[in-house]
Design a protein around this motif. Structure first.
Motif, PDB file in Angstrom:
ATOM      1  N   GLY A   8      60.431 -20.866  20.145  1.00 53.13           N
ATOM      2  CA  GLY A   8      59.190 -21.616  20.229  1.00 53.13           C
ATOM      3  C   GLY A   8      58.356 -21.435  18.977  1.00 53.13           C
ATOM      4  N   ARG A   9      57.201 -22.021  18.972  1.00 53.92           N
ATOM      5  CA  ARG A   9      56.298 -21.940  17.822  1.00 53.92           C
ATOM      6  C   ARG A   9      54.880 -21.779  18.336  1.00 53.92           C
ATOM      7  NH1 ARG A   9      53.195 -25.577  14.835  1.00 53.92           N
ATOM      8  NH2 ARG A   9      53.848 -27.310  16.144  1.00 53.92           N
ATOM      9  N   PHE A  10      54.182 -20.761  17.834  1.00 50.80           N
ATOM     10  CA  PHE A  10      52.816 -20.513  18.275  1.00 50.80           C
ATOM     11  C   PHE A  10      51.842 -21.436  17.568  1.00 50.80           C
ATOM     12  CE2 PHE A  10      48.889 -17.884  17.392  1.00 50.80           C
ATOM     13  CZ  PHE A  10      48.292 -18.176  18.605  1.00 50.80           C
ATOM     14  N   HIS A  11      50.991 -22.079  18.334  1.00 55.12           N
ATOM     15  CA  HIS A  11      49.909 -22.863  17.753  1.00 55.12           C
ATOM     16  C   HIS A  11      48.644 -22.434  18.469  1.00 55.12           C
ATOM     17  CE1 HIS A  11      48.482 -26.515  15.525  1.00 55.12           C
ATOM     18  NE2 HIS A  11      47.458 -26.242  16.299  1.00 55.12           N
ATOM     19  N   GLY A  12      47.860 -21.570  17.834  1.00 49.20           N
ATOM     20  CA  GLY A  12      46.656 -21.071  18.465  1.00 49.20           C
ATOM     21  C   GLY A  12      45.442 -21.875  18.065  1.00 49.20           C
ATOM     22  N   HIS A  13      44.541 -22.070  18.996  1.00 44.01           N
ATOM     23  CA  HIS A  13      43.282 -22.736  18.702  1.00 44.01           C
ATOM     24  C   HIS A  13      42.168 -21.720  18.877  1.00 44.01           C
ATOM     25  CE1 HIS A  13      45.210 -26.638  18.524  1.00 44.01           C
ATOM     26  NE2 HIS A  13      45.862 -26.297  19.603  1.00 44.01           N
ATOM     27  N   CYS A  14      41.174 -21.790  18.013  1.00 43.42           N
ATOM     28  CA  CYS A  14      40.087 -20.809  18.038  1.00 43.42           C
ATOM     29  C   CYS A  14      39.139 -21.109  19.174  1.00 43.42           C
ATOM     30  CB  CYS A  14      39.361 -20.801  16.711  1.00 43.42           C
ATOM     31  SG  CYS A  14      40.361 -20.090  15.417  1.00 43.42           S
ATOM     32  N   ASP A  15      39.633 -20.929  20.373  1.00 46.38           N
ATOM     33  CA  ASP A  15      38.862 -21.246  21.552  1.00 46.38           C
ATOM     34  C   ASP A  15      38.030 -20.050  21.977  1.00 46.38           C
ATOM     35  OD1 ASP A  15      38.152 -21.639  24.326  1.00 46.38           O
ATOM     36  OD2 ASP A  15      39.465 -23.359  24.267  1.00 46.38           O
TER      37      ASP A  15
ATOM     38  N   TYR B 295      44.860 -19.650  25.030  1.00 47.39           N
ATOM     39  CA  TYR B 295      46.016 -19.834  24.163  1.00 47.39           C
ATOM     40  C   TYR B 295      46.834 -20.982  24.738  1.00 47.39           C
ATOM     41  CZ  TYR B 295      45.133 -15.450  21.756  1.00 47.39           C
ATOM     42  OH  TYR B 295      44.580 -14.455  21.003  1.00 47.39           O
ATOM     43  N   VAL B 296      47.609 -21.610  23.879  1.00 48.56           N
ATOM     44  CA  VAL B 296      48.285 -22.838  24.264  1.00 48.56           C
ATOM     45  C   VAL B 296      49.795 -22.649  24.246  1.00 48.56           C
ATOM     46  CG1 VAL B 296      48.629 -25.264  23.645  1.00 48.56           C
ATOM     47  CG2 VAL B 296      46.398 -24.204  23.306  1.00 48.56           C
ATOM     48  N   TYR B 297      50.470 -23.187  25.251  1.00 52.51           N
ATOM     49  CA  TYR B 297      51.920 -23.288  25.235  1.00 52.51           C
ATOM     50  C   TYR B 297      52.307 -24.452  24.324  1.00 52.51           C
ATOM     51  CZ  TYR B 297      52.200 -20.777  29.757  1.00 52.51           C
ATOM     52  OH  TYR B 297      52.127 -19.872  30.774  1.00 52.51           O
TER      53      TYR B 297
ATOM     54  N   HIS C 264      51.254 -28.273  26.319  1.00 53.56           N
ATOM     55  CA  HIS C 264      51.224 -28.724  27.706  1.00 53.56           C
ATOM     56  C   HIS C 264      50.650 -27.739  28.699  1.00 53.56           C
ATOM     57  CE1 HIS C 264      54.636 -26.185  28.882  1.00 53.56           C
ATOM     58  NE2 HIS C 264      55.137 -26.477  27.700  1.00 53.56           N
ATOM     59  N   SER C 265      50.293 -26.529  28.267  1.00 48.61           N
ATOM     60  CA  SER C 265      49.690 -25.608  29.215  1.00 48.61           C
ATOM     61  C   SER C 265      48.943 -24.530  28.451  1.00 48.61           C
ATOM     62  CB  SER C 265      50.763 -24.981  30.107  1.00 48.61           C
ATOM     63  OG  SER C 265      50.173 -24.255  31.171  1.00 48.61           O
ATOM     64  N   TRP C 266      47.988 -23.893  29.114  1.00 49.46           N
ATOM     65  CA  TRP C 266      47.179 -22.890  28.448  1.00 49.46           C
ATOM     66  C   TRP C 266      46.773 -21.802  29.440  1.00 49.46           C
ATOM     67  CZ3 TRP C 266      46.602 -28.090  27.833  1.00 49.46           C
ATOM     68  CH2 TRP C 266      45.767 -28.764  28.738  1.00 49.46           C
ATOM     69  N   ARG C 267      46.526 -20.619  28.878  1.00 50.59           N
ATOM     70  CA  ARG C 267      46.118 -19.476  29.681  1.00 50.59           C
ATOM     71  C   ARG C 267      44.787 -18.939  29.151  1.00 50.59           C
ATOM     72  NH1 ARG C 267      50.104 -16.677  32.765  1.00 50.59           N
ATOM     73  NH2 ARG C 267      52.108 -17.744  32.681  1.00 50.59           N
ATOM     74  N   ASP C 268      44.033 -18.294  30.038  1.00 49.75           N
ATOM     75  CA  ASP C 268      42.817 -17.632  29.597  1.00 49.75           C
ATOM     76  C   ASP C 268      43.152 -16.245  29.059  1.00 49.75           C
ATOM     77  OD1 ASP C 268      43.150 -15.897  31.749  1.00 49.75           O
ATOM     78  OD2 ASP C 268      41.658 -16.896  32.988  1.00 49.75           O
ATOM     79  N   LYS C 269      42.130 -15.480  28.693  1.00 47.03           N
ATOM     80  CA  LYS C 269      42.376 -14.199  28.050  1.00 47.03           C
ATOM     81  C   LYS C 269      42.969 -13.155  28.995  1.00 47.03           C
ATOM     82  CE  LYS C 269      38.308 -13.514  26.304  1.00 47.03           C
ATOM     83  NZ  LYS C 269      37.241 -12.891  25.479  1.00 47.03           N
TER      84      LYS C 269
END
Length: 412
Positions: free
Chosen positions: A255-262, A266-268, A283-288
């Protein structure tokens, strides 16, 4: 449709991310506190084309500049053309008033009360009054973080930590600091010893994670997390180097990590194709805390149509919506179609975004839109590519800041 998408996702190499880091003392909603936006009103080269607009699309004050930056610490760096011969760099307040002129070859924006400026053969630290606080004996490698610490490299080639008064504490001369973000987060540094093995230290030089325990350690991000490799698997660790969750949150090496400064998501991300059309999927995201917040509904249609128009996923960045192509996505993954062609920025100030749209004659134009899709201003364009803001030098990850840090990030 749902079963098709589920089957399709299962066939992709999907990156699984989990976060559970401690809260950072930094501003983890980087774009939320912005109230004035630098925009270009003209694309004519040499024209005084840059000004500021409010979050309702109105011009903030009756001034234009050759170029302008975002505000931080109540100041923004602007340049004006003097006598059509040279550029004058100045810092203005939110009323458009000049606070001070900056007679330097190169100067960054302000972050946590300090800016760096190139003065002859040295670098000086400035306060928000434009006063020189100290001369740095070396090269700045980061801006100052919320705890008033920045990383420097001395003229002898050693790394150290400088405080806001200019006092420098040197690290062991056998260590090389692995850098990419222009801020030190969690008061942790990733370092490499003379044998090429990586470890984690605090800002006093104390070893937090021994060298060689992990490999390929990323710098700590705005969430206070670091991505490390161990036994061929990638995991998230906290500031003490401990795995973040009890569950096995292994990250696929395919896979490849693409993080957004939220600041809390974090994003799948994975790659594949829909109806033989190659796409990259967010297509999916998790909280901290590692809890799944949302899964993007109608993945196939969104991915296909967004890829068709060249849409790039614009993350949440602390706001309630993300955008992808002409779709708006809430934090539960619900999708709403927008009246523009494609978003070219995330939400700014939690209220507005830039997007491309077609006018009545089918000409493509830039516009400032409300979060619900109302066109606020159809003659402006964003001064810089905001999707790169908050990342490392390649625009990836949760880095920051969003002000101009060229002197630091280009590694002077």
């Amino acid at each position: 449709m749902k079963s098709k998408i589920t089957k399709m996702i299962a066939s992709f190499a999907v990156l699984l991310l989990a976060a559970g880091c401690r809260n950072s003392s930094e501003n983890t909603k980087l774009l939320e506190d912005i109230e004035l936006i630098p925009v270009r009103m003209s694309e004519v080269k040499g024209d005084l084309r840059t000004t500021y607009v409010t979050l309702d699309g109105k011009q903030a004050f009756d001034k234009r500049f050759f170029d302008a930056d975002f505000f931080s610490d109540g100041l923004a760096k602007v340049t004006t053309l003097v006598d059509e011969q040279y550029l004058q760099t100045s810092f203005i307040n939110t009323k458009g008033e000049t606070v001070f002129d900056a007679p330097y070859k190169n100067v960054t924006g302000f972050w946590n009360g300090r800016a760096w400026a190139k003065k002859e053969d040295s670098v000086v630290a400035l306060n928000t009054k434009g006063e020189e606080v100290f001369v740095l004996d070396g090269t700045p490698k980061t801006m100052f973080n919320a705890d008033g610490k920045a990383m420097v490299k001395t003229k002898d080639g050693n790394y150290g930590i400088v405080d806001k008064s200019g006092a420098v504490s040197l690290l062991a001369d056998t260590l090389t600091v692995v850098t990419s973000f222009p801020i030190i987060y969690a008061n942790r540094l990733v370092v490499r010893n003379k044998h090429g093995k990586e470890g984690i230290i605090d800002l006093r030089g104390n070893v937090i994670v021994d060298f060689g325990v992990y490999t390929n350690i990323s710098p700590y991000d705005i969430n206070g997390c670091a991505l490390v490799s161990v036994d061929g698997e990638s995991i998230w660790v906290d500031k003490d180097g401990k795995k973040l969750a009890d569950e096995e949150f292994g990250i696929s090496q395919l896979g490849r990590f693409h993080g957004h400064c939220d600041g809390d998501l974090y994003v799948y991300v994975g790659s594949g194709q829909v109806d033989y059309y190659p796409c990259t999927f967010y297509h999916s995201w998790r909280d901290k805390n590692g809890k799944e917040v949302g899964e993007l509904a109608d993945l196939g249609r969104v991915a296909k149509e967004a890829a068709y128009v060249g849409g790039i996923f614009q993350g949440f960045y602390g706001s309630e919506y993300a955008y992808w192509g002409n779709f708006r996505i809430d934090r539960k993954g619900n999708v709403t179609e927008m009246p523009f062609k494609k978003a070219v920025s995330p939400l700014i100030g939690g209220k507005v975004l830039f997007a491309k749209f077609l006018d009545d004659e089918k000409n493509e134009k830039n516009g400032l839109f409300s979060k619900d899709g109302e066109l606020l201003n159809d003659v402006v364009s964003l001064r810089i590519d905001i999707r790169d803001l908050g990342g490392d030098r390649k625009g990836v990850g949760c880095g920051a800041p969003y002000v101009d840090t060229e002197l630091v990030t280009r590694g002077y």
